[in-house]
Design a protein around this motif. Structure first.
Motif, short mmCIF file in Angstrom:
data_model
loop_
_atom_site.label_atom_id
_atom_site.label_comp_id
_atom_site.label_asym_id
_atom_site.label_seq_id
_atom_site.Cartn_x
_atom_site.Cartn_y
_atom_site.Cartn_z
N UNK A 8 9.30 6.38 3.75
CA UNK A 8 8.38 5.06 4.78
C UNK A 8 8.28 3.80 3.99
N UNK A 9 8.49 3.20 3.14
CA UNK A 9 8.57 1.87 3.21
C UNK A 9 9.81 1.15 3.93
N UNK A 10 11.09 2.07 3.46
CA UNK A 10 12.79 1.71 3.75
C UNK A 10 12.14 1.84 5.35
N UNK A 11 11.98 2.64 5.72
CA UNK A 11 11.51 2.21 7.29
C UNK A 11 10.66 1.44 7.56
N UNK A 69 0.64 -1.22 -0.37
CA UNK A 69 -0.34 -0.17 0.71
C UNK A 69 0.58 1.41 0.48
N UNK A 70 1.87 1.01 0.51
CA UNK A 70 2.95 2.03 0.20
C UNK A 70 3.76 2.56 -1.35
N UNK A 71 3.19 3.65 -2.22
CA UNK A 71 3.45 3.67 -3.70
C UNK A 71 5.26 3.86 -3.37
N UNK A 100 -2.18 1.29 -5.41
CA UNK A 100 -1.91 0.65 -4.51
C UNK A 100 -2.53 0.63 -3.33
N UNK A 101 -4.09 -0.27 -3.76
CA UNK A 101 -4.75 -0.65 -2.79
C UNK A 101 -4.59 -2.83 -2.56
N UNK A 102 -4.27 -2.72 -2.14
CA UNK A 102 -4.03 -4.62 -2.31
C UNK A 102 -5.29 -4.73 -2.78
N UNK A 103 -5.49 -6.27 -3.62
CA UNK A 103 -6.65 -6.77 -3.76
C UNK A 103 -5.88 -8.28 -4.01
#
Length: 460
Positions: free
Chosen positions: A42-45, A26-28, A104-107
């Protein structure tokens, strides 16, 4: 090798693993766009914190670009070390209107998870985190030492990874590296890639007049750079499709008989490939079949061309300039710099005197060939058979992964394990990218089995 307890925990926790993967997807984290710089961090963190929660020693390293995350658990001084590589950045999602659900809305639908990065590479890399977690939960510790390197610039060519590897060479020392950022040979036919083509990527710019000209007023006397360019491009190949650049094939390592026989035994369906590509004809190099041509022979392709007017309606113009991009895929023992020099010399000699030509070498990568006989490669084969329930095939891939050369040159790694959990039709870089939940599960199983197989193959 009995891994009943480990695989049982994977089955029990699979729904949670999928929920966690959705958080990451979900993180773009689109590394090429400056507007997503905060999302990339944010993805790295997220990866950093996940590693810490699992009990790994983890650190976030700032670079001149996006951060690198390292993590480790190395409790065994006299056991082998496996380095695991992954990337948390993703390609842009455009054209977003072609996605059936937001990228970025995993389905989850029809036993696949759909999202940008599902297969390339968040989903595949995440299998290793879950494998480490489940082995620690089931056995209390890992059978070998493990290090992780997760970057955020793979989709833009890893421009800062080389400097990072040199700076942290000692910290990243290992006996083998596992990279799962590719695909199986076909559905339910897992694969180990032992060969990758290299790359020489060139740009041509042709200049004539100082500005665009009216074709009525100046046609007949003004040189046309598009004419000059297409003349050059047309002479890059011979009528039979082979590459016309003198010396291009001089250092090409021939395909040995055993390798051609092994390729011939693979379950390659040419008609299915043509249907998938929407083609009625495949262009094979004379003397080689389609699979050999697409994976193990050198190529040259025009990737883009520009100049003049191509909009709606008419504009009678003689352009001032035109250009093109050309890529050449290379095989052992071709060198990108040498091929770039041969290309430059050839087109420069052919260029008409009435225009000016500028040639740029934009990017290069050396081809890779890993011995199938290495004990680590055989360990990976056993692990995949344990995880997927079927023995993998060994394949060569037509694409290039420049980071593989970095790991080989900077870290001195020869045992490079390219283990693709995805499928050829997962849609990496395309709309509706997906990752089969069964491949996600089998990837976790295989990654867990690899930890134990690495221990048994090590000779001390």
């Amino acid at each position: 090798m009995a891994l009943t307890d480990v695989f049982g925990k994977i089955d029990t926790n699979l729904d949670r693993y999928v929920r966690e993967l959705k958080e990451l997807l979900a993180i773009p984290s689109v590394s090429t766009y400056s507007r997503h710089r905060g999302d990339v961090r944010r993805a790295a963190e997220w990866v950093l914190n996940h590693c810490k929660r699992m009990g790994l020693e983890a650190q976030l390293h700032d670079t001149a670009g996006h951060p690198v995350v390292t993590a480790s658990r190395c409790p065994h001084p006299h056991r082998p070390t496996l380095l695991i590589y992954g990337h948390y950045d993703v390609q842009p999602a455009e054209p977003e209107e072609e996605w059936n659900t937001p990228p970025f809305q995993p389905t989850v639908r029809d036993e696949f998870i759909y999202a940008r990065g599902a297969s390339d590479d968040k989903g595949q890399f995440f299998t290793y985190l879950k494998a480490l977690e489940v082995v620690l939960a089931a056995r209390g510790d890992l059978p070998i030492n493990v290090k992780l390197l997760v970057e955020g610039e793979e989709e833009i060519g890893s421009p800062h990874l080389g400097a990072f590897l040199k700076k942290h060479r000692g910290q990243l020392k290992a006996d083998a590296i596992a990279i799962s950022d590719g695909a199986q040979f076909s559905d339910n036919v897992p694969a180990i890639t032992y060969g990758l083509r290299g790359l020489a990527y060139m740009e041509l710019n042709v200049q004539a007049s100082r500005t665009d000209l009216h074709s009525g007023s100046f046609g007949g006397i003004a040189p046309n750079p598009i004419h000059a360019l297409v003349t050059l491009l047309a002479r890059l190949k011979n009528p039979d499709g082979t590459i016309a650049i003198p010396g291009f094939y001089d250092t090409v390592a021939p395909l040995e008989l055993w390798e051609r026989e092994a390729m011939g035994a693979l379950p390659f369906d040419e008609e299915k490939l043509k249907a998938y590509l929407g083609l009625s004809y495949l262009c094979e190099e004379p003397g080689y079949n389609a699979l050999e041509s697409k994976t193990a022979r050198p190529t040259l392709d025009i990737n883009g061309i520009w100049g003049g007017f191509s909009g709606e309606g008419a504009k009678t113009v003689i352009p001032a300039k035109a250009g093109a991009k050309v890529s050449m895929r290379l095989v052992p023992h071709q060198k990108p710099q040498q091929i770039a020099e041969l290309f430059t010399r050839y087109v420069t000699d052919l260029c008409p005197k009435e225009v000016q030509l500028q040639v740029k070498a934009l990017h290069g990568a050396e081809p890779v060939l890993v011995s199938r006989d290495l004990p680590q490669m055989q360990a990976a084969a056993r692990a995949i058979e344990t995880g997927f329930g079927v023995a993998p095939v060994f394949i060569r891939e037509g694409g290039s992964i420049p980071i593989v050369n970095l790991f080989k040159k900077v870290l001195g790694l020869e045992a490079i394990l390219l283990l693709g959990w995805g499928r050829p039709d997962d849609g990496a870089h395309a709309p509706n990218e997906r990752f089969a939940l069964s491949d996600f599960k089998n990837g976790i199983r295989s990654a867990a089995a690899l930890l134990f197989e690495m221990e048994t193959c090590y000779d001390g």
